[in-house]
Scaffold this motif. Structure first.
Motif, PDB file in Angstrom:
ATOM      1  N   GLY A   9      -8.733  -2.822   3.341  1.00  0.00           N
ATOM      2  CA  GLY A   9      -9.769  -3.150   2.179  1.00  0.00           C
ATOM      3  C   GLY A   9     -10.786  -2.473   2.015  1.00  0.00           C
ATOM      4  O   GLY A   9     -11.977  -2.687   1.116  1.00  0.00           O
ATOM      5  N   ALA A  10     -11.010  -1.378   2.863  1.00  0.00           N
ATOM      6  CA  ALA A  10     -12.358  -0.664   2.971  1.00  0.00           C
ATOM      7  C   ALA A  10     -12.203   0.287   1.645  1.00  0.00           C
ATOM      8  O   ALA A  10     -13.360   0.536   1.199  1.00  0.00           O
ATOM      9  N   GLU A  11     -11.052   0.599   1.107  1.00  0.00           N
ATOM     10  CA  GLU A  11     -11.050   1.151  -0.178  1.00  0.00           C
ATOM     11  C   GLU A  11      -9.878   0.846  -0.959  1.00  0.00           C
ATOM     12  O   GLU A  11      -8.858   0.193  -0.375  1.00  0.00           O
ATOM     13  N   GLU A  12      -9.833   1.018  -2.145  1.00  0.00           N
ATOM     14  CA  GLU A  12      -8.980   0.426  -2.892  1.00  0.00           C
ATOM     15  C   GLU A  12      -7.667   1.465  -3.286  1.00  0.00           C
ATOM     16  O   GLU A  12      -6.678   1.444  -3.659  1.00  0.00           O
ATOM     17  N   THR A  13      -8.285   2.471  -3.819  1.00  0.00           N
ATOM     18  CA  THR A  13      -7.446   3.855  -3.958  1.00  0.00           C
ATOM     19  C   THR A  13      -8.177   5.012  -3.276  1.00  0.00           C
ATOM     20  O   THR A  13      -9.418   5.197  -3.564  1.00  0.00           O
ATOM     21  N   VAL A  14      -7.636   6.072  -2.929  1.00  0.00           N
ATOM     22  CA  VAL A  14      -8.008   7.231  -2.280  1.00  0.00           C
ATOM     23  C   VAL A  14      -6.995   8.523  -2.515  1.00  0.00           C
ATOM     24  O   VAL A  14      -5.862   8.390  -2.701  1.00  0.00           O
ATOM     25  N   ASN A  15      -7.753   9.525  -3.307  1.00  0.00           N
ATOM     26  CA  ASN A  15      -7.022  10.713  -3.510  1.00  0.00           C
ATOM     27  C   ASN A  15      -7.739  11.793  -3.074  1.00  0.00           C
ATOM     28  O   ASN A  15      -9.076  12.042  -3.546  1.00  0.00           O
ATOM     29  N   VAL A  16      -7.293  12.611  -2.113  1.00  0.00           N
ATOM     30  CA  VAL A  16      -8.079  13.521  -1.300  1.00  0.00           C
ATOM     31  C   VAL A  16      -7.018  14.680  -0.928  1.00  0.00           C
ATOM     32  O   VAL A  16      -5.941  14.608  -0.646  1.00  0.00           O
ATOM     33  N   GLU A  57      -4.320  13.106  10.167  1.00  0.00           N
ATOM     34  CA  GLU A  57      -5.486  12.322  10.188  1.00  0.00           C
ATOM     35  C   GLU A  57      -5.800  11.761   8.849  1.00  0.00           C
ATOM     36  O   GLU A  57      -6.417  10.581   8.777  1.00  0.00           O
ATOM     37  N   LEU A  58      -5.832  12.409   7.772  1.00  0.00           N
ATOM     38  CA  LEU A  58      -6.500  11.909   6.341  1.00  0.00           C
ATOM     39  C   LEU A  58      -5.375  10.813   5.981  1.00  0.00           C
ATOM     40  O   LEU A  58      -5.604   9.891   5.440  1.00  0.00           O
ATOM     41  N   ASN A  59      -4.152  10.974   6.458  1.00  0.00           N
ATOM     42  CA  ASN A  59      -3.228  10.317   5.945  1.00  0.00           C
ATOM     43  C   ASN A  59      -3.326   8.787   6.484  1.00  0.00           C
ATOM     44  O   ASN A  59      -3.323   7.798   5.993  1.00  0.00           O
ATOM     45  N   MET A  60      -3.352   8.673   7.897  1.00  0.00           N
ATOM     46  CA  MET A  60      -3.671   7.661   8.714  1.00  0.00           C
ATOM     47  C   MET A  60      -4.891   6.861   8.394  1.00  0.00           C
ATOM     48  O   MET A  60      -5.117   5.487   8.438  1.00  0.00           O
ATOM     49  N   SER A  61      -6.188   7.608   8.310  1.00  0.00           N
ATOM     50  CA  SER A  61      -7.451   6.921   7.830  1.00  0.00           C
ATOM     51  C   SER A  61      -7.204   6.405   6.705  1.00  0.00           C
ATOM     52  O   SER A  61      -7.855   5.271   6.274  1.00  0.00           O
ATOM     53  N   THR A  62      -6.675   7.095   5.535  1.00  0.00           N
ATOM     54  CA  THR A  62      -6.421   6.670   4.363  1.00  0.00           C
ATOM     55  C   THR A  62      -5.568   5.238   4.319  1.00  0.00           C
ATOM     56  O   THR A  62      -6.157   4.411   3.704  1.00  0.00           O
ATOM     57  N   VAL A  63      -4.615   5.173   4.881  1.00  0.00           N
ATOM     58  CA  VAL A  63      -3.582   4.125   5.138  1.00  0.00           C
ATOM     59  C   VAL A  63      -4.650   2.844   5.622  1.00  0.00           C
ATOM     60  O   VAL A  63      -4.373   1.883   5.342  1.00  0.00           O
ATOM     61  N   HIS A  64      -5.279   3.237   6.667  1.00  0.00           N
ATOM     62  CA  HIS A  64      -6.102   2.190   7.381  1.00  0.00           C
ATOM     63  C   HIS A  64      -6.951   1.619   6.482  1.00  0.00           C
ATOM     64  O   HIS A  64      -7.379   0.362   6.478  1.00  0.00           O
ATOM     65  N   ASP A  65      -7.723   2.340   5.891  1.00  0.00           N
ATOM     66  CA  ASP A  65      -8.908   2.153   4.877  1.00  0.00           C
ATOM     67  C   ASP A  65      -8.217   1.018   3.759  1.00  0.00           C
ATOM     68  O   ASP A  65      -8.819  -0.003   3.290  1.00  0.00           O
ATOM     69  N   LEU A  66      -7.212   1.569   3.185  1.00  0.00           N
ATOM     70  CA  LEU A  66      -6.443   0.851   2.059  1.00  0.00           C
ATOM     71  C   LEU A  66      -5.867  -0.632   2.682  1.00  0.00           C
ATOM     72  O   LEU A  66      -6.176  -1.623   2.048  1.00  0.00           O
ATOM     73  N   LEU A  67      -5.453  -0.696   3.828  1.00  0.00           N
ATOM     74  CA  LEU A  67      -4.832  -1.827   4.330  1.00  0.00           C
ATOM     75  C   LEU A  67      -5.826  -2.718   4.740  1.00  0.00           C
ATOM     76  O   LEU A  67      -5.762  -4.063   4.592  1.00  0.00           O
ATOM     77  N   VAL A  90       0.949  -1.243  -0.101  1.00  0.00           N
ATOM     78  CA  VAL A  90      -0.157  -0.112   0.028  1.00  0.00           C
ATOM     79  C   VAL A  90       0.886   1.328  -0.045  1.00  0.00           C
ATOM     80  O   VAL A  90       1.776   1.272   0.806  1.00  0.00           O
ATOM     81  N   THR A  91       0.672   2.301  -1.047  1.00  0.00           N
ATOM     82  CA  THR A  91       1.441   3.251  -0.941  1.00  0.00           C
ATOM     83  C   THR A  91       0.679   4.529  -1.390  1.00  0.00           C
ATOM     84  O   THR A  91      -0.102   4.614  -2.186  1.00  0.00           O
ATOM     85  N   VAL A  92       1.221   5.475  -0.351  1.00  0.00           N
ATOM     86  CA  VAL A  92       0.475   6.807  -0.455  1.00  0.00           C
ATOM     87  C   VAL A  92       1.680   7.846  -0.544  1.00  0.00           C
ATOM     88  O   VAL A  92       2.511   7.737   0.183  1.00  0.00           O
ATOM     89  N   ILE A 100       0.752   7.730 -10.983  1.00  0.00           N
ATOM     90  CA  ILE A 100       1.388   6.487 -10.479  1.00  0.00           C
ATOM     91  C   ILE A 100       0.211   5.355  -9.910  1.00  0.00           C
ATOM     92  O   ILE A 100      -0.619   5.470  -9.058  1.00  0.00           O
ATOM     93  N   GLU A 101       0.023   4.601 -11.165  1.00  0.00           N
ATOM     94  CA  GLU A 101      -1.160   3.730 -11.223  1.00  0.00           C
ATOM     95  C   GLU A 101      -0.961   2.756  -9.864  1.00  0.00           C
ATOM     96  O   GLU A 101       0.021   2.206  -9.648  1.00  0.00           O
ATOM     97  N   GLY A 102      -2.030   2.832  -9.181  1.00  0.00           N
ATOM     98  CA  GLY A 102      -2.107   1.781  -7.958  1.00  0.00           C
ATOM     99  C   GLY A 102      -1.663   2.491  -6.737  1.00  0.00           C
ATOM    100  O   GLY A 102      -1.874   1.929  -5.748  1.00  0.00           O
TER     101      GLY A 102
END
Length: 330
Positions: free
Chosen positions: A297-304, A285-295, A124-126, A135-137
């Protein structure tokens, strides 16, 4: 001025603590696997440079926010504003089997191949502050740097005097945030104010000391400077330090971006004119919630993106109160 100095000394101690945390983290070892493992998910945060006050603030907030996740361990690494160091840290994080890597690029194009390696390894890469586009993915958490620059540039159209002479401080070459903030100034200010002359412009790499040195030289070479236009607060603060106490610069205007605790104090003291807030708490806050959702499986990709409020003498107390509550200002 005595009260401002006391407050800034307190802020300096807080920043130094963050630097120590980042420098001492060794990241552990082993592979926790994609399901979080017995010890949860291991996340590496590759920070740009802890000598940059905003990057230090963000690293501190990332550490604090990670504590709200029982299934995440966050290790922070200091890229030292050096592409080779940062690229090696990304490679090491891949080799050490981190479940996620968050990259605060020093130079997005220099880090791009290594970020792509992380994605290709199934990690998982942010990218954050700045995002690295296309950068796809990968996912991203950022602010809109053009809007950040435009917020203060639009104020300056009305505030900077006619036929003014200004200096411009830029961030690292190739950095998305520096480039887009400078583009905003070009389109929103200089295109509207052809009477304004740029008497000096250079790269100070987000660094206060580099900006101070440049401003010392510029002050010697020019008998009049009406405004400092800086792509971040750290450089603006360094430039202001270079001429502090010189009566010839008492009325000089100064604009930055980031809304750091130091900048709010400078605005409150009448030394800095305006800045655009880039809220490290909100980014963390957004970085940690994003990485948690990605890890998970709640989200596949996030751009915010986060918001970009402008700070001036009219509303600065609101942000001083915010930093005081957060323990960043005494």
């Amino acid at each position: 001025m005595r009260n401002l100095t006391r407050k800034l000394m307190t802020l300096g101690v807080a920043t130094a603590t963050v630097t120590a945390l980042a420098a001492c983290s060794d990241g552990g070892g082993g592979d926790s696997g994609g399901e979080g493992g017995d010890d949860g998910y291991r996340v590496a945060y590759i920070a740009r440079a802890q000598v940059d006050s905003f990057a230090a603030w963000l690293a501190n907030e990332m550490q604090a926010e990670a504590e709200n996740y029982d299934d995440i361990t966050l290790d922070v690494f200091d890229g030292q504003a050096n592409d080779e160091i940062e690229n090696t840290q990304i490679e090491n994080a891949i080799a050490n089997g981190y479940d996620a890597i968050i990259v605060q690029a020093n130079n997005g194009e220099a880090q791009r191949p290594y970020i792509e390696q992380s994605v290709a390894a199934g990690i998982v890469t942010v990218t954050t502050n700045p995002r690295v586009e296309d950068i796809e993915g990968s996912s991203s958490v950022d602010a809109n740097p053009y809007d950040q620059g435009a917020g203060v540039a639009e104020l300056a159209v009305e505030e900077i005097p006619e036929n003014a002479r200004v200096v411009v401080l830029n961030g690292p070459g190739g950095n998305f945030h520096s480039t887009e903030r400078r583009n905003a100034w070009e389109q929103e200010f200089f295109a509207e104010r052809p009477d304004v002359e740029i008497v000096a412009e250079d790269i100070a790499n987000w660094n206060k000391d580099e900006a101070l040195t440049l401003m010392e030289d510029w002050a010697l070479a020019n008998d009049e400077i009406d405004a400092i236009i800086s792509m971040n607060d750290n450089m603006a603060a360094g430039a202001l330090e270079a001429v502090r106490g010189d009566a010839a610069y008492e009325d000089m205007l100064a604009y930055g971006v980031d809304g750091t605790p130091e900048a709010t104090l400078l605005i409150d003291d009448g030394l800095m004119t305006a800045t655009t807030l880039q809220n490290a708490q909100e980014l963390a806050e957004l970085n940690m919630s994003t990485v948690h959702d990605l890890l998970t499986g709640a989200e596949e990709t996030v751009n915010v993106d986060i918001g970009n409020p402008v700070i001036t003498s009219d509303n600065v107390q609101e942000y001083i109160d915010l930093y005081t509550e957060a323990g960043l200002i005494d």
